[in-house]
Scaffold this motif. Structure first.
Motif, PDB file in Angstrom:
ATOM      1  N   GLY A  56       0.827  -1.200   0.000  1.00  0.00           N
ATOM      2  CA  GLY A  56       0.000   0.000   0.000  1.00  0.00           C
ATOM      3  C   GLY A  56       0.859   1.247   0.000  1.00  0.00           C
ATOM      4  N   ILE A  57       0.375   2.283  -0.677  1.00  0.00           N
ATOM      5  CA  ILE A  57       1.029   3.591  -0.674  1.00  0.00           C
ATOM      6  C   ILE A  57      -0.032   4.642  -0.376  1.00  0.00           C
ATOM      7  N   GLN A  58       0.194   5.407   0.707  1.00  0.00           N
ATOM      8  CA  GLN A  58      -0.715   6.508   1.010  1.00  0.00           C
ATOM      9  C   GLN A  58      -0.182   7.789   0.419  1.00  0.00           C
ATOM     10  N   LEU A  59      -1.064   8.538  -0.209  1.00  0.00           N
ATOM     11  CA  LEU A  59      -0.745   9.832  -0.800  1.00  0.00           C
ATOM     12  C   LEU A  59      -1.270  10.949   0.089  1.00  0.00           C
ATOM     13  N   GLU A  60      -0.394  11.943   0.359  1.00  0.00           N
ATOM     14  CA  GLU A  60      -0.791  13.101   1.163  1.00  0.00           C
ATOM     15  C   GLU A  60      -1.373  12.641   2.505  1.00  0.00           C
ATOM     16  N   ASN A  61      -2.041  13.538   3.211  1.00  0.00           N
ATOM     17  CA  ASN A  61      -2.676  13.191   4.476  1.00  0.00           C
ATOM     18  C   ASN A  61      -3.598  14.336   4.874  1.00  0.00           C
ATOM     19  N   GLU A  62      -4.833  13.979   5.233  1.00  0.00           N
ATOM     20  CA  GLU A  62      -5.784  14.970   5.722  1.00  0.00           C
ATOM     21  C   GLU A  62      -5.928  16.157   4.764  1.00  0.00           C
ATOM     22  N   LEU A  63      -5.981  15.855   3.489  1.00  0.00           N
ATOM     23  CA  LEU A  63      -6.233  16.882   2.470  1.00  0.00           C
ATOM     24  C   LEU A  63      -7.689  16.743   2.041  1.00  0.00           C
ATOM     25  N   TYR A  64      -8.480  17.783   2.259  1.00  0.00           N
ATOM     26  CA  TYR A  64      -9.926  17.653   2.195  1.00  0.00           C
ATOM     27  C   TYR A  64     -10.555  18.111   0.885  1.00  0.00           C
ATOM     28  N   ASP A  65      -9.889  19.016   0.167  1.00  0.00           N
ATOM     29  CA  ASP A  65     -10.581  19.664  -0.946  1.00  0.00           C
ATOM     30  C   ASP A  65      -9.744  19.727  -2.208  1.00  0.00           C
ATOM     31  N   GLN A  66      -8.805  18.780  -2.372  1.00  0.00           N
ATOM     32  CA  GLN A  66      -7.936  18.783  -3.550  1.00  0.00           C
ATOM     33  C   GLN A  66      -7.904  17.395  -4.197  1.00  0.00           C
ATOM     34  N   PRO A  67      -9.058  16.874  -4.653  1.00  0.00           N
ATOM     35  CA  PRO A  67      -9.042  15.525  -5.238  1.00  0.00           C
ATOM     36  C   PRO A  67      -8.154  15.428  -6.475  1.00  0.00           C
TER      37      PRO A  67
END
Length: 735
Positions: free
Chosen positions: A158-169
């Protein structure tokens, strides 16, 4: 994802579950930050994760740790992510790589180096061309280290991108494209879905959170409803509280439903809690256990715990702080997080309940994955309702597990009298148990209903499922609850023996902790009380009882302790002692403490930011702190490879600093708990001093009720009560 893109031979995802080696399962992940743990402890840490039931480890790659100065990138020593992945591969644990580039994790600038902040400012975390160019370069450097661990057989699943970014899909989709272009791949691409996050459809797997309390809450705030919500059963997975301190004032969070394309899953269930200067909550083991149990009852397909092993920041001033525009001041070094394994690797309060939780998922996950969560007609209860029983069922129509929770911190849930469950199954209705019972406060339960184990059908039980141990006959371990008689009903026609005496199983029977029931010559049922369960370890099919953390290396069992561990192995009929040996000379010795300076009356506040008290700086600490010199025993020459040396400090005050030859090496904000510091690497001839700033009833900090009561009773606290030097060693036993 996992099917047409980044196919992996072991792992696959569906809209209902995660499949490992062709079997639906409920994986368990624990967070460990390799750059916060000394390299020589990586293997032991990961082996402990495996022995405590984890299937994968998640870790941030903090940009600011590796490239604090533009163009000067280091993956050496404790920053060697490739070496960490090599260890994970050798140990046999999968990895979720959280590559940011903005991570949070309570680090300076959320992981962005200062030069990124200076160059890109508000354009960071967007599709700004200049920022993306910097990110592409950073991703390329990560890929150089980790690409060989990607691919169809790789440890990176698994690779997580960014974190807790709410409004930049769109930005998250761009980051995925950049990471893939750099040479990274994984069957699961994830992103945090809480806080009403807008995520690019089909591109990332949304993961959720759940904390019992949080340091990020505002100064003087009460226990927020966003924390209370995790102690009730519901099918709402979004969490408006986590990360709320970074949102604009007054911004209303749109709570979103789970994307039906993906199974509801978590990456940040609180395995503990960090301590900020202004707010210092205590994470107790039962709090962590209750939330984990509730999330499984809610239908979670993947349990991820943050943190599972704490650590220490790799350099000074690398922490989240008011000085860098953060709402919270964190300790400069300490990141123990009250986790299952603390900053020194010592077991924490959540380890035993999480081992039990993980053992349950290892034994019953393949069945549990293909079940549905059902809530009773009168649920979910309101978060402030302390009276209504909180429960849910996961089942497949033929059988199920009843999940019960009557535990929560700060505002205890009330006991519930005369409880029976009326459950509708495919073949008719069943009432569990056969007579009403009183459910006391503090119950965290998983009760089986018409569940088959080793071809034996358990109609129901009022003791919780723990795990199934292998042997000549399988042994089902059940946990008895304080205040509830462990009662069990078997399918009609079953025959049984309890502790060598035949019993009539045509009617439900009561058991007592320690009793062993054998059913139909096919299954043994061992009932244990909560104290005995806390000692259990399930290691490669073995059921072990130990008072020390242990793991397996090849054919050997290994434990870490300052004295001879008490270790027993389940034979199928009883626990038998296992002898362990060490060539080291571990032990605990008192450290002489000499007070050289009295403390001065502290300030109510040393400063503030965003309405929150600021931690005192070095000059302010020097102004008020009491000074203590520590006189260590002079036996460092007796240490052997694998030994670990800790200082165990019992103290009272506001802020403490440990200095070696006047250089700051560790710090702590007082929360009422003892403080452990790893000094294995410290020059044994260095002069160690403790600098303790007093705390008073006027100090503007939020303490746990127990610590606050100590301050209130004394008026002012500033003391070092006891310091011990603890040397732990590796103890080994064959097989």
């Amino acid at each position: 994802m996992t099917n047409l893109e980044d196919w992996h031979e072991r792992l696959r995802i569906t809209s209902r579950w995660i499949e490992v080696d062709g079997t639906p399962t409920v994986p368990v992940t624990g967070e460990v930050h390799f750059s916060r743990v000394p390299r020589d402890r990586w293997e032991e840490t990961l082996r402990l994760l495996v022995s405590s039931g984890l299937t994968s480890v998640s870790t941030y790659v903090f940009w600011g740790h590796h490239e604090p100065v533009k163009g000067e990138v280091s993956f050496e020593g404790d920053l060697d992510v490739a070496a960490f992945l090599d260890v994970a591969d050798r140990v046999g644990i999968d990895v979720i790589l959280r590559i940011g580039p903005w991570c949070h994790g309570e680090v300076r600038n959320g992981g962005h180096p200062d030069w990124v902040v200076a160059e890109h400012g508000d354009r960071a975390r967007t599709d700004d061309a200049g920022y993306l160019s910097s990110v592409a370069g950073w991703y390329a450097r990560i890929a150089e280290q980790v690409a060989r661990f990607c691919g169809p057989t790789g440890r990176i699943v698994g690779i997580q991108l960014e974190n807790e970014l709410y409004d930049q899909p769109d930005h998250i989709a761009t980051l995925k494209r950049l990471a893939r272009a750099a040479g990274m791949s994984a069957p699961l691409w994830t992103a945090t879905g809480w806080g009403g996050a807008l995520l690019p459809p089909h591109e990332v797997f949304p993961l959720y959170s759940g904390y019992a309390d949080g340091f990020w809450a505002g100064q003087g705030s009460r226990w927020d409803d966003s924390f209370r919500d995790h102690f009730r059963f519901s099918h709402q997975w979004d969490d408006p509280g986590v990360g709320g301190d970074f949102r604009e004032d007054g911004l209303e969070v749109v709570v979103r439903e789970v994307d039906p394309e993906f199974p509801p899953s978590t990456c940040e269930l609180g395995g503990g809690m960090a301590t900020a200067y202004h707010r210092r909550p205590i994470a107790r083991g039962a709090d962590i256990a209750a939330i984990a149990n509730v999330k499984i009852g809610n239908g979670s397909a993947w349990q991820g715990f943050y943190m599972y092993a704490g650590g220490i920041n790799p350099r000074d001033h690398a922490q989240e702080s008011h000085a860098t525009g953060y709402p919270n001041d964190l300790p400069r070094f300490d990141y123990g997080f009250q986790a299952a394994f603390g900053a020194t690797g010592r077991p924490g309060p959540s380890l035993a309940p999480l081992r039990e939780h993980n053992a349950f998922l290892a034994s019953f996950g393949p069945w549990l994955a293909d079940t549905f969560s059902t809530l009773p007609a009168d649920a979910p209860v309101a978060v402030h309702d302390l009276d209504t029983l909180r429960w849910a069922v996961r089942g497949d129509g033929r059988s199920g597990v009843v999940f019960v929770n009557t535990h929560q911190p700060h505002e205890p849930l009330h006991p519930v009298p005369d409880v029976q469950f009326r459950l509708a199954l495919d073949d008719g209705e069943i009432i569990v148990p056969d007579r009403p019972i009183d459910v006391p406060t503090g119950v965290i339960a998983r009760w089986p209903v018409r569940l088959e184990v080793a071809d034996v059908r358990i109609e129901w039980a009022t003791a919780s499922l723990v795990a199934v141990a292998a042997g000549d006959l399988p042994t089902l371990v059940l946990r008895a609850h304080d205040g509830i008689i462990p009662r069990i009903a078997l399918a009609a026609g079953a025959t049984g023996v309890v502790d060598g005496t035949a019993v009539d199983l045509d009617v439900p029977i009561d058991l007592v902790p320690g009793s062993l029931l054998e059913v139909d010559g096919a299954l043994r049922v061992l009932v244990m009380d909560e104290d005995a369960i806390e000692r259990l370890w399930f290691v490669d099919g073995d059921l072990l009882s130990s008072d020390a953390p242990l793991w397996r290396e090849g054919e050997d069992l290994v434990a870490r302790s300052a004295s001879a561990p008490s270790l027993e192995r389940w034979t199928g009929l009883t626990f038998e002692p296992v002898a362990l040996q060490t060539a080291s000379s571990p032990g605990i010795t008192a450290v002489a403490v000499e007070q050289r300076r009295e403390g001065s009356p502290p300030r109510t506040r040393y400063g503030s930011f965003m309405g929150r008290s600021s931690a005192p700086d070095d000059a302010q600490i020097a102004e008020v702190a009491a000074l203590f010199r520590l006189d260590l025993p002079g036996d460092a020459e007796e240490l052997m490879a694998g030994d670990r040396v800790e200082l165990e400090i019992e103290w009272e005050g506001d802020v403490a600093q440990l200095r070696a030859d006047d250089e700051l090496i560790a710090d702590k904000f007082w929360d009422g708990l003892s403080w452990c510091v790893d000094i294995t690497r410290i020059d044994p001839d260095a002069e160690l001093t403790l600098h303790v700033a007093p705390i008073s009833v006027e100090s503007a900090v939020d303490l746990d009720a127990t610590a606050a009561a100590r301050v209130a009773a004394a008026g002012q606290l500033c003391a070092v009560r006891r310091v011990r030097r603890v040397v732990t060693a590796r103890w080994t036993a064959a097989g």
